[in-house]
Scaffold this active site. Structure first.
Site, PDB file in Angstrom:
ATOM      1  N   HIS A   1       9.021  -0.270  -1.387  1.00 57.14           N
ATOM      2  CA  HIS A   1       8.118  -1.223  -2.063  1.00 57.14           C
ATOM      3  C   HIS A   1       8.904  -2.415  -2.600  1.00 57.14           C
ATOM      4  CE1 HIS A   1       4.694  -2.366  -4.822  1.00 57.14           C
ATOM      5  NE2 HIS A   1       5.703  -2.866  -5.509  1.00 57.14           N
ATOM      6  N   GLU A   2       9.990  -2.127  -3.328  1.00 55.27           N
ATOM      7  CA  GLU A   2      10.763  -3.224  -3.942  1.00 55.27           C
ATOM      8  C   GLU A   2      11.384  -4.124  -2.887  1.00 55.27           C
ATOM      9  OE1 GLU A   2       9.343  -1.927  -7.390  1.00 55.27           O
ATOM     10  OE2 GLU A   2      10.322  -3.833  -6.967  1.00 55.27           O
TER      11      GLU A   2
ATOM     12  N   HIS B   1       9.213  -6.882  -1.983  1.00 55.42           N
ATOM     13  CA  HIS B   1       9.339  -8.048  -2.872  1.00 55.42           C
ATOM     14  C   HIS B   1      10.577  -8.864  -2.515  1.00 55.42           C
ATOM     15  CE1 HIS B   1       6.049  -6.766  -5.321  1.00 55.42           C
ATOM     16  NE2 HIS B   1       6.665  -5.754  -5.895  1.00 55.42           N
TER      17      HIS B   1
ATOM     18  N   HIS C   1       2.250  -8.348  -4.727  1.00 56.45           N
ATOM     19  CA  HIS C   1       1.464  -7.105  -4.680  1.00 56.45           C
ATOM     20  C   HIS C   1       0.198  -7.269  -3.835  1.00 56.45           C
ATOM     21  CE1 HIS C   1       3.618  -5.409  -8.412  1.00 56.45           C
ATOM     22  NE2 HIS C   1       4.076  -4.852  -7.306  1.00 56.45           N
TER      23      HIS C   1
END
Lengths: 81, 378
Positions: free
Chosen positions: B119-120, B123, B129
């Protein structure tokens, strides 16, 4: 006077919501506006969060909303700034 | 899906990462493999490739910290905020911070490091998101994700491909990747008459034919070439290589991708790599090379880019004067652009698309034109 249990819990829910909206939904850090429960801006921010996270959009700190705000998550905001 | 305001993204496809420190919750190699697995999730659906640095500044610096840790986003103890990351850019940007007040685990008994890292990394690559509750980029941690069958949602793939496009091999619609073995269409066919190679090198008497994220390995004793993932032997090497060659006297193979190159000895990537190709003496106008081969007798290495070539002296370790020269002038009959070059049996074999030109350096002429995959017994 000592806050009754319900009032105390309501306070802590409000604090949780305020921190959450400040941290992830770009709510300006302004304590007063949270005290005025019916503040239109707060309702809008709560509705925005509920919509983004797939909750029923009530504008209120209902049980589902409070439960989601307590869940582990990514520290990156949901609203860009 | 959404991207950060202003749509920041990396302007290059090969990125570096560095694990700056470790959590006491897990063995180091468990952290290493969780991060590698998370990187592969995004590699599979984009042209991006990643290599690991062990010192200095990498594009993506990965660290564990608690509470106040030097940026404006303090962590909050166990629970709630698990980690955060910064969008693409210099310095702090692109970096990932994990809250070490969480209990990091390899399974779902605590906070799964692979899942949060994937997930990170979204980014770090430019994704913000997603409101899609099925998406990896949805902000809430979903401890019930089936780790064994983890896969990106179409929303994640659409998001990242809106920034970087699909992987170079696929020209079809954006893929929703599967974690299982890649489907036939992604695996290059050995005897496809149109097959070409990204790079070719010898390695201790064997021949390596690189293509996409794979390579065929041909040895003297085994006529049937083996087929492997590059990452199975060299996890930190990128795929979709540009060039490769062996310097016998140094028992080293050099691997090129974009404006960087790596040195490998056996299956060990040497420390201090990747380095910039301009350290070899290329002009700054050269952003990548197409092919390279090292003449072990003459101890000269030839680098090919578009219609020109350079010669590097392995003894003095410097690019020779009077270069670049036109390929057509010194290797008549060899058509640019050259994909790969191999020296064997006293000849140079130039690979261009599905054709292979056998060049006799003494006669200074092309003596045969073959199919590129003739070395693979096709």
């Amino acid at each position: 006077y000592p806050l009754s249990g319900a009032a105390k819990e309501e306070d802590s829910n409000r604090d949780l919501a305020q921190q959450y909206l400040e941290k992830y939904y770009n709510l300006e850090k302004d304590v007063k506006q949270f005290r005025r429960k019916d503040s239109n801006l707060i309702v809008k921010k709560i509705q925005g969060m509920q919509k983004f996270l797939g909750l029923e959009v009530t504008g209120k700190l209902d049980t589902d909303t409070l439960e989601v705000m307590r869940k582990p998550r990514c520290g990156v905001p949901d609203v860009g700034h | 899906f959404s991207s950060f305001p202003g749509m920041p993204k990396w302007r290059k496809t090969h990125l570096t990462y560095r694990i700056v420190n470790y959590t006491p919750d897990l063995p180091r190699d468990a952290v290493d493999s969780a991060i590698e697995k998370a990187l592969k999730v995004w590699e599979e659906v984009t042209p991006l490739t990643f290599s690991r640095l062990y010192e200095g500044e990498a594009d993506i610096m990965i660290s564990f910290a608690v509470k106040e840790h030097g940026d404006f986003y303090s962590f909050d103890g166990p629970g709630q905020s698990l980690a955060h990351a910064y969008p693409p850019g210099p310095g702090l940007y692109g970096d990932i911070h994990f809250d070490d007040d969480e209990k990091w685990t390899e399974d779902a008994s605590g906070t799964n490091l692979f899942l949060v890292a994937a997930h990170e990394l979204g980014h770090s690559l430019g994704l913000f998101h997603s409101a899609n509750t099925e998406a990896l980029m949805y902000p809430l941690y979903n401890s019930f994700t089936e780790l064994a069958q983890f896969r990106l949602s179409q929303d994640d793939v659409n998001g990242i491909q809106s920034l970087y496009g699909p992987p170079p091999a696929s020209t079809e619609e954006p893929l929703v990747p599967t974690k299982s073995v890649p489907s036939g269409s992604e695996v290059p066919a050995k005897c496809d008459p149109a097959s070409s190679f990204d790079a070719i090198s010898t390695l201790r008497g064997e021949y390596l034919f690189f293509k996409d994220r794979y390579f065929w390995r041909r040895s003297h004793w085994n006529p049937e070439p083996e087929f492997h993932l590059i990452s199975a032997f060299w996890p930190s090497l990128p795929s979709y290589l540009d060039a490769a060659y062996e310097v016998n006297s140094r028992d080293t193979v050099f691997i090129f991708k974009g404006n960087e190159f790596w040195a490998i000895r056996g299956n060990e990537v040497q420390a201090g790599y990747p380095r910039g190709i301009h350290t070899l003496g290329f002009p700054s106008t050269i952003r990548k090379i197409d092919a390279a081969v090292s003449d072990k007798e003459k101890k000269k290495t030839y680098f090919f880019a578009e219609d020109k070539y350079w010669r590097f002296d392995e003894n003095s370790q410097s690019m020779e004067q009077g270069f670049p020269r036109l390929i057509a002038d010194d290797f008549p009959g060899v058509e640019p652009k050259v994909d790969a070059v191999l020296q064997a049996f006293g000849f140079f074999y130039f690979f261009s698309g599905s054709s292979q030109f056998e060049f006799d350096p003494n006669a200074r002429m092309v003596t045969h034109i073959l199919k590129s995959n003739s070395w693979l017994h096709c």
